[in-house]
Design an enzyme around this catalytic site. Structure first.
Site, mmCIF file in Angstrom:
data_model
loop_
_atom_site.group_PDB
_atom_site.id
_atom_site.type_symbol
_atom_site.label_atom_id
_atom_site.label_comp_id
_atom_site.label_asym_id
_atom_site.label_seq_id
_atom_site.Cartn_x
_atom_site.Cartn_y
_atom_site.Cartn_z
ATOM 1 N N LYS A 117 36.340 99.391 63.869
ATOM 2 C CA LYS A 117 37.022 99.439 62.579
ATOM 3 C C LYS A 117 38.534 99.467 62.771
ATOM 4 O O LYS A 117 39.264 98.670 62.170
ATOM 5 C CB LYS A 117 36.554 100.694 61.818
ATOM 6 C CG LYS A 117 36.811 100.633 60.332
ATOM 7 C CD LYS A 117 36.342 101.928 59.662
ATOM 8 C CE LYS A 117 34.840 102.012 59.515
ATOM 9 N NZ LYS A 117 34.372 103.362 59.157
ATOM 10 N N ARG A 139 38.639 107.972 58.768
ATOM 11 C CA ARG A 139 37.430 107.157 58.965
ATOM 12 C C ARG A 139 37.012 107.103 60.429
ATOM 13 O O ARG A 139 37.832 106.898 61.311
ATOM 14 C CB ARG A 139 37.679 105.738 58.458
ATOM 15 C CG ARG A 139 38.296 105.709 57.083
ATOM 16 C CD ARG A 139 38.785 104.333 56.701
ATOM 17 N NE ARG A 139 37.708 103.375 56.483
ATOM 18 C CZ ARG A 139 37.911 102.088 56.212
ATOM 19 N NH1 ARG A 139 39.129 101.605 56.167
ATOM 20 N NH2 ARG A 139 36.881 101.287 56.022
ATOM 21 N N GLY A 145 26.350 104.495 59.214
ATOM 22 C CA GLY A 145 25.946 105.749 58.580
ATOM 23 C C GLY A 145 25.768 106.923 59.523
ATOM 24 O O GLY A 145 25.350 107.993 59.103
ATOM 25 N N MET A 200 28.151 108.361 61.563
ATOM 26 C CA MET A 200 29.280 109.269 61.659
ATOM 27 C C MET A 200 29.991 109.342 60.308
ATOM 28 O O MET A 200 29.541 108.761 59.350
ATOM 29 C CB MET A 200 30.202 108.834 62.775
ATOM 30 C CG MET A 200 29.552 109.052 64.136
ATOM 31 S SD MET A 200 30.625 108.550 65.457
ATOM 32 C CE MET A 200 31.018 106.909 64.961
ATOM 33 N N ARG A 215 34.273 92.939 59.892
ATOM 34 C CA ARG A 215 33.476 92.974 61.134
ATOM 35 C C ARG A 215 32.551 91.773 61.134
ATOM 36 O O ARG A 215 32.351 91.145 60.078
ATOM 37 C CB ARG A 215 32.663 94.268 61.231
ATOM 38 C CG ARG A 215 31.673 94.375 60.103
ATOM 39 C CD ARG A 215 30.917 95.685 60.107
ATOM 40 N NE ARG A 215 30.514 95.979 58.733
ATOM 41 C CZ ARG A 215 30.153 97.162 58.297
ATOM 42 N NH1 ARG A 215 30.135 98.188 59.086
ATOM 43 N NH2 ARG A 215 29.791 97.324 57.048
ATOM 44 N N HIS A 273 6.966 104.655 75.192
ATOM 45 C CA HIS A 273 5.736 103.999 75.621
ATOM 46 C C HIS A 273 5.333 102.922 74.616
ATOM 47 O O HIS A 273 5.046 101.785 74.984
ATOM 48 C CB HIS A 273 4.641 105.069 75.752
ATOM 49 C CG HIS A 273 3.307 104.516 76.154
ATOM 50 N ND1 HIS A 273 2.337 104.209 75.220
ATOM 51 C CD2 HIS A 273 2.813 104.194 77.351
ATOM 52 C CE1 HIS A 273 1.278 103.739 75.860
ATOM 53 N NE2 HIS A 273 1.541 103.716 77.151
ATOM 54 N N SER A 311 5.254 75.256 94.014
ATOM 55 C CA SER A 311 5.304 75.878 92.693
ATOM 56 C C SER A 311 5.051 77.367 92.891
ATOM 57 O O SER A 311 4.030 77.766 93.440
ATOM 58 C CB SER A 311 4.240 75.259 91.784
ATOM 59 O OG SER A 311 4.235 75.932 90.552
ATOM 60 N N CYS A 359 5.451 78.516 87.906
ATOM 61 C CA CYS A 359 4.458 78.292 86.857
ATOM 62 C C CYS A 359 3.843 79.595 86.373
ATOM 63 O O CYS A 359 2.903 79.608 85.615
ATOM 64 C CB CYS A 359 3.379 77.334 87.329
ATOM 65 S SG CYS A 359 2.416 77.979 88.693
ATOM 66 N N TYR A 392 12.515 73.201 88.137
ATOM 67 C CA TYR A 392 12.092 73.412 86.745
ATOM 68 C C TYR A 392 11.422 74.775 86.603
ATOM 69 O O TYR A 392 11.060 75.403 87.595
ATOM 70 C CB TYR A 392 11.100 72.310 86.320
ATOM 71 C CG TYR A 392 9.795 72.393 87.080
ATOM 72 C CD1 TYR A 392 8.764 73.225 86.658
ATOM 73 C CD2 TYR A 392 9.611 71.671 88.257
ATOM 74 C CE1 TYR A 392 7.591 73.352 87.382
ATOM 75 C CE2 TYR A 392 8.441 71.784 88.990
ATOM 76 C CZ TYR A 392 7.429 72.632 88.540
ATOM 77 O OH TYR A 392 6.291 72.764 89.275
HETATM 78 P P1 ADP Z 1 31.503 103.276 56.806
HETATM 79 O O1 ADP Z 1 31.777 103.025 58.233
HETATM 80 O O2 ADP Z 1 30.400 104.210 56.551
HETATM 81 O O3 ADP Z 1 31.453 102.002 56.014
HETATM 82 P P2 ADP Z 1 34.199 103.541 55.872
HETATM 83 O O4 ADP Z 1 35.194 104.220 56.744
HETATM 84 O O5 ADP Z 1 34.233 102.069 55.865
HETATM 85 O O6 ADP Z 1 32.780 104.088 56.272
HETATM 86 O O7 ADP Z 1 34.401 104.127 54.419
HETATM 87 C C1 ADP Z 1 33.428 104.058 53.417
HETATM 88 C C2 ADP Z 1 34.012 103.478 52.161
HETATM 89 O O8 ADP Z 1 35.145 104.180 51.734
HETATM 90 C C3 ADP Z 1 34.474 102.068 52.378
HETATM 91 O O9 ADP Z 1 33.495 101.202 51.911
HETATM 92 C C4 ADP Z 1 35.738 101.908 51.585
HETATM 93 O O10 ADP Z 1 35.464 101.176 50.416
HETATM 94 C C5 ADP Z 1 36.134 103.318 51.194
HETATM 95 N N1 ADP Z 1 37.434 103.618 51.796
HETATM 96 C C6 ADP Z 1 37.681 104.005 53.050
HETATM 97 N N2 ADP Z 1 39.015 104.142 53.247
HETATM 98 C C7 ADP Z 1 39.605 103.831 52.088
HETATM 99 C C8 ADP Z 1 40.967 103.751 51.643
HETATM 100 N N3 ADP Z 1 41.978 104.043 52.461
HETATM 101 N N4 ADP Z 1 41.190 103.385 50.379
HETATM 102 C C9 ADP Z 1 40.192 103.100 49.557
HETATM 103 N N5 ADP Z 1 38.889 103.145 49.903
HETATM 104 C C10 ADP Z 1 38.596 103.495 51.158
HETATM 105 MG MG MG Z 2 32.711 100.522 55.975
#
Ligand code: ADP
Ligand code: MG
Ligand code: MG
Length: 915
Positions: free
Chosen positions: A34, A104, A113, A115, A348, A471, A798, A866, A886
């Site tokens: 990010k 973030r 989701g 962290m 991303r 497993h 082979s 083979c 081959y």
């Molecule tokens: P995740 O990795 O779970 O997507 P993010 O860090 O992207 O978490 O944040 C989740 C949401 O919060 C993002 O979808 C974004 O829309 C909103 N967000 C994060 N930072 C900002 C910011 N500086 N201004 C406005 N919205 C933000």
């Molecule tokens: Mg995000």
């Protein structure tokens, strides 16, 4: 010494690149995905709210130091914050024009989701009032404030979220409304106060009013979330190393909830399901980021934004195109429009299905974004595999989701779709499948070696525990069974023969559908489709792949219809036709048995003569299907007892007959039964005489041909008569006759004399010349070690890597796979199943010796493989490196092998360039 740099402003991405030697992957490693992409967007002049990233190194230092910030880090963070203040003209904690930021998380690999992120940092009673005055929107200011208290409480202090949600529910109920957006400024002010009470009650502290303290605690909370249980479990399951750490990005808040000219949304630059080049997304007017994903409000289609905010949309379109061109990849973006001004918050690489991956790679190459080589490298052999297996119909899956049939999600450990009735134990799974012909999904908390028979019988496997190397996952992948494991929301009550996810209960015997490609589990049956090889984008991609590979791709096929399919999939020859399969067919088996049973040479020859026309027809069909291409026919290989009834069955039948004899009523009955007893006893004696302690190391392969030369003669005659017959029809025929299980050159010499004699005889009789080769399998270490001697008698090699693996390790595959091998893999004693992926150090070394020695005698000796390994991408790489001619694999794996062979060549080329 200069102080270590822990914090980088977005505009400092060049410094980061210098620090990590210019490698983009390392930038991601240091700043997280990010942070790296935010910085990169800022560098490209794309509007990103001012911000900075605290490095993963800082996180690792913090965690290693038992929770103390490394020297200088906090000072650097504050200094960076001041830089943002001057960039924005706002001030952190200022009552008039307050700066708010988000904190973030972001690791090198995306861990959706797992962290934490905290929004709206910087709000307190004073700044909230300021925000309200500044924006003239009190409702907005207090909504933002309560969000901070809520997120700060749950993320930083571990306050349970449902306590907050209960307050919201109560407030809505009291106000007589259903959605949060209808709550007024007054409501939010009250809720803010209640949220602070909750905070105090649960943490025994006041909610921190000092923005700097908020920032520090939030930064530390994100660091700590790297070692949260959720994140650790996820990394274990996904195979992500634990020592990477997370970065923390501090980003100036922008607001999509500042009125009708504000919005927030997410978008993908191409369609993730089918790859179509089309910008797609969802957004909400007057809302904050999380609302779009949270699904509280019905989102709008991105197309509507074009009409609603044309200028912002036009800019957005330009930006995402720029991002695609820059990353040369489909992008998945998050954006916010604050009072008409567009801000990008994240980009991303987008997730996609296999079909979309293929189409996107082709399209991007044709758009000139990437080269054809790169397009080929971007599609994995596993993704091609997807085209060869049944999958759930997309439409049907969407409907199922909409109807609420999605029961749970877990780890997608073995691809493919399966529907079946739930069976909670292996024996039941097996008996339902085998006796009642039912489709079964075997469901267990986790599986053990005792469960393997049930797993093999079932059409899919589901477990509530375990990760990617459990497993269940290992067995499923090894046997190509769709599987979903680690579905932690699933409670299985074996005693009551039922399972549940919260209120939804599924009884044993009810239908479920599992998607091993996505990890989803559905109630009921979902229609499946076979996405076929005729997909025009896939065909084009494979065509490109063919241009770059050096290895040939042949197929193993015993019947003309398999050969035809293999050819359609792109096979360039038949690398293995197992002639014994033909012996097992109903009308032939009695003749084969007669041959084995007779003690007299003459009877044997008579039986073999009767088999000859059958074999000739089989071969002719194969030759016709492979017109113009080589066909390797292997002479009979298995021990003869395999063609006779088993010892146990015979004893059983005899006991039965003798009882019936005792109770027989009429003379003719007695006569008939006596005759049958005699026959069975004769067979039993023969079976006993053929019995060996280790049949797989016994009388089989070339040893049979030496013991019963007429077997070789008959098969060779059938091959050459068929070849002459089809050649007369105008078919271009190239048989290659292969001797199995050779260990000593003398064996080959004897067989060669018989074979060449008979071949010449047939060709003379027919007055024709057939282009043929004579060669051997290399599947015994001794053959590999003496390959130079062997090459004097053989025109091709082979590798039979199944037997070669058994004899190199000294283990029998059936015993190993049903027993200790799984334990070996679970404990990491062996990394891969050597029967699925070539053991490069052992078996691979023997192959290298064989190729080298063989070619020292015959420089262009044809060397192929083979065994099943011929269809395994990792093994194909080994084969490329060994310089094989081959690989030969099952027809269904031919497209996968074509791509894998191409990857092997392209990767080797890249490595060479890199040197
Ligand atoms: P995740 O990795 O779970 O997507 P993010 O860090 O992207 O978490 O944040 C989740 C949401 O919060 C993002 O979808 C974004 O829309 C909103 N967000 C994060 N930072 C900002 C910011 N500086 N201004 C406005 N919205 C933000
Ligand atoms: Mg995000
Ligand atoms: Mg073999």
């Amino acid at each position: 010494m200069a102080e270590k740099k822990w914090v980088y402003l977005f505009e400092e991405v060049e410094q980061v690149q210098n620090y990590v030697c210019g490698e983009w992957e390392n930038v991601r490693g240091l700043l997280g995905g990010k942070g790296a992409n935010l910085a990169e967007m800022a560098r490209l002049g794309i509007p990103v709210p001012p911000g900075f990233t605290v490095t993963t190194e800082a996180c690792n230092a913090y965690l290693a130091g038992g929770g103390t910030l490394p020297d200088g880090m906090w000072e650097q963070e504050i200094a960076a914050l001041h830089k943002i203040e001057s960039a924005t003209g706002k001030k952190f904690g200022d009552g008039k024009n307050p700066l708010l930021v988000s904190c973030r998380s972001g690791a090198r690999y995306s861990m959706p989701g797992m962290m934490d992120t905290v929004l709206n940092i910087g709000l307190n009673d004073n700044t909230a009032k300021g925000m309200a005055a500044l924006t003239g929107d009190e409702r907005f200011a207090y909504d933002a404030y309560r969000r901070l208290i809520q997120m700060f409480g749950t993320v930083v202090m571990g306050v349970p979220d449902d306590v907050y949600e209960d307050v919201l529910t109560a407030a809505r109920k009291k106000a007589g409304i259903t959605t949060d957006s209808d709550l007024s400024a007054k409501h939010w002010r009250v809720i803010t106060r209640e949220f602070k009470d909750i905070y105090r009650h649960h943490t025994h502290h006041e909610f921190p009013t000092d923005p700097v303290e908020q920032l520090k605690l939030a930064t530390e909370a994100v660091f700590k979330s790297w070692n949260g249980k959720r994140a650790i479990d996820y990394r274990k399951a996904a195979g992500i190393p634990h020592d990477l750490g997370t970065a923390v990005s501090i980003v100036t808040m922008v607001f999509g909830n500042m009125g009708a000219d504000s919005a927030t949304g997410v978008a993908m630059t191409r369609n993730g399901s089918n790859g179509e080049k089309q910008l797609e997304g969802d957004y909400l007017t007057n809302a904050q980021g999380e609302d779009v994903v949270a699904g509280i409000r019905l989102t709008k289609d991105l197309n509507e934004l074009q009409a609603e905010m044309p200028a912002a949309y036009a800019e957005f379109e330009k930006i995402v195109q720029k991002l695609e061109r820059h990353y040369r990849e489909m992008q998945d973006v998050e954006f916010t429009i604050e009072q008409g001004k567009l801000w990008m918050l994240q980009t991303r690489d987008g997730k996609r299905t296999a079909q979309a991956a293929v189409r996107i790679a082709i399209d991007m190459a044709e758009e000139g974004l990437i080269s054809q080589e790169e397009a080929v490298l971007r599609v994995s052999p596993e993704q091609v595999d997807f085209f060869m297996h049944p999958q759930f119909d997309l439409e049907a899956t969407r409907n199922a989701r909409n109807q609420g049939s999605l029961l749970a999600s877990g780890l997608n450990v073995s691809p493919g779709a399966a529907c079946g009735m739930v069976a909670f134990d292996a024996d039941l799974a097996e008996s339902w499948t085998k006796k009642n012909g039912k489709s079964v999904i075997m469901v267990r908390p986790e599986t053990k070696p005792d469960d393997v028979h049930g797993m093999l019988a079932a059409c899919g496997i589901l477990t509530s525990r375990g990760g990617r190397t459990s497993h269940a996952a290992l067995v499923a992948r090894q046997f190509g069974k769709p599987a979903v494991v680690g579905v932690s929301s699933l409670n299985i009550d074996i005693g009551k023969r039922r399972m549940n996810v919260e209120e939804t209960v599924v009884q044993e015997g009810e239908w479920i559908s599992i998607d091993g490609t996505t990890g989803e589990v559905f109630l009921g049956q979902i229609a499946t489709t076979v996405p076929d090889i005729k997909d025009p984008w896939l065909l084009k991609l494979l065509g490109w792949a063919d241009k770059f590979r050096r290895l040939g791709v042949w197929a193993n096929a015993d019947y003309p219809r398999d050969a035809a399919r293999a050819r359609e999939y792109g096979a360039e020859g038949i690398g293995l036709c197992r002639t014994e399969h033909m012996f097992f067919e109903a009308e032939r088996l009695p003749i084969v048995q007669k041959m084995i049973m007779s003690d007299r040479r003459l009877d044997q020859i008579e039986a073999l003569d009767a088999l000859l026309p059958f074999q000739r027809e089989d071969f002719a069909g194969l030759f016709r299907a492979m017109d113009g291409l080589p066909v390797i026919i292997r002479l009979i290989d298995p021990p003869l007892h395999e063609f006779l009834p088993s010892h146990v069955n015979l004893l059983h039948d005899l006991a039965d007959l003798k009882i019936r004899l005792k109770h027989a009523a009429t003379l003719s009955d007695i006569d008939e039964l006596l005759l049958e007893v005699q026959t069975k006893e004769r067979i039993l004696r023969r079976v006993e005489s053929l019995q060996e302690t280790n049949p797989m190391l016994g009388m089989r392969g070339v040893r049979l041909g030496i013991h019963i030369p007429e077997l070789t003669t008959m098969q060779v005659r059938a091959i050459f008569e068929a070849a002459c017959e089809v050649a007369k029809e105008g078919v271009d025929v190239h048989p290659e006759v292969m001797i199995p299980l050779t260990s000593h050159v003398n064996e080959l010499e004897i067989q060669r004399e018989i074979l060449e004699g008979e071949a010449r005889k047939v060709m003379d009789e027919k007055g024709m010349v057939i282009d043929y080769k004579f060669g051997t399998m290399i599947e015994i270490p001794r053959a590999a070690l003496t390959a130079d001697q062997i090459a004097r008698q053989a025109e091709f090699f082979s590798f039979g890597t199944n037997d070669l693996t058994q004899t190199t390790f000294g283990i029998s595959r059936d015993d190993a796979e049903a027993g200790f091998l799984i334990e070996y893999m679970e404990r990491g004693i062996l990394h891969d199943n050597p029967f699925a992926t070539i053991d490069q150090d052992g078996v691979g070394a023997l192959m290298a010796i064989a190729v080298q020695k063989g070619r020292s005698v015959k420089p262009d000796l044809e060397c192929g493989i083979c065994g099943e390994h011929g269809g395994d991408p990792k093994s194909i790489r080994v084969c490329h490196e060994l310089g094989l001619t081959y690989v030969s694999c099952s027809p269904f794996r031919v497209p996968i092998a074509r791509l894998a062979a191409s990857h092997a060549a392209l990767e080797a080329k890249r490595r060479k360039k890199g040197e």
